[in-house]
Design an enzyme around this catalytic site. Structure first.
Site, short mmCIF file in Angstrom:
data_model
loop_
_atom_site.label_atom_id
_atom_site.label_comp_id
_atom_site.label_asym_id
_atom_site.label_seq_id
_atom_site.Cartn_x
_atom_site.Cartn_y
_atom_site.Cartn_z
N GLU A 22 0.83 -1.21 0.00
CA GLU A 22 0.00 0.00 0.00
C GLU A 22 0.86 1.26 0.00
O GLU A 22 0.52 2.25 -0.64
CB GLU A 22 -0.92 0.02 1.23
N TYR A 54 -14.87 26.34 -3.54
CA TYR A 54 -14.85 24.87 -3.65
C TYR A 54 -13.50 24.39 -4.18
O TYR A 54 -12.95 23.41 -3.69
CB TYR A 54 -15.94 24.36 -4.61
N GLU A 74 -7.88 7.12 9.58
CA GLU A 74 -8.30 8.07 10.60
C GLU A 74 -7.36 9.27 10.66
O GLU A 74 -7.78 10.42 10.76
CB GLU A 74 -8.36 7.39 11.98
N LYS A 100 -12.07 3.80 1.06
CA LYS A 100 -10.91 3.02 0.60
C LYS A 100 -11.45 1.77 -0.10
O LYS A 100 -11.47 0.67 0.46
CB LYS A 100 -10.02 2.66 1.79
#
Length: 123
Positions: A22, A54, A74, A100
């Site tokens: 990852e 934005y 987190e 994810k």
């Protein structure tokens, strides 16, 4: 206040996770944002200076999400909320959802992620 600016489906490639592959290869994440902002001024003035851009929010969130490789979603989501509060004083609260969809889970699943809801810290 019940005014909200929302941005959904921001796709970002990053290298977050606890598995070695990852952090080497990375993967696709999807971020959704909800910002609590008083829009009473901009709803009458029609001036960008009376609201939150934005495009600037997406740029800020993307930079916070990709500048550091985190093990946990987190923490990555926390970096996004921290950066939004730092860059946009008009934002009173933020909801950050990080999806994810290709997490290394052995079972078939549709989505996994975290949702953080934060209020601006008191000065």
């Amino acid at each position: 206040m019940s005014d909200t600016i929302f941005i959904t489906g921001v796709v970002i490639h990053a290298r977050h996770g606890v598995m070695e592959h990852e952090t080497k290869v990375g993967q696709r994440f999807v971020i959704d944002l909800e910002l609590s902002v008083d829009l009473s001024e901009s709803s009458h003035s029609d001036r960008l200076s009376d609201t939150v851009s934005y495009a600037s929010v997406v740029e800020t969130a993307t930079a916070a999400f990709t500048n550091t490789n985190y093990k946990l979603l987190e923490r990555a989501a926390g970096a996004v909320s921290d950066s939004i509060f730092a860059a946009f004083p008009r934002v009173h609260a933020v909801k950050v959802t990080v999806h994810k969809p290709h997490a290394p889970i052995a079972e078939i699943f549709e989505d996994v992620g975290v949702v953080l809801m934060r209020k601006r810290p008191s000065p």
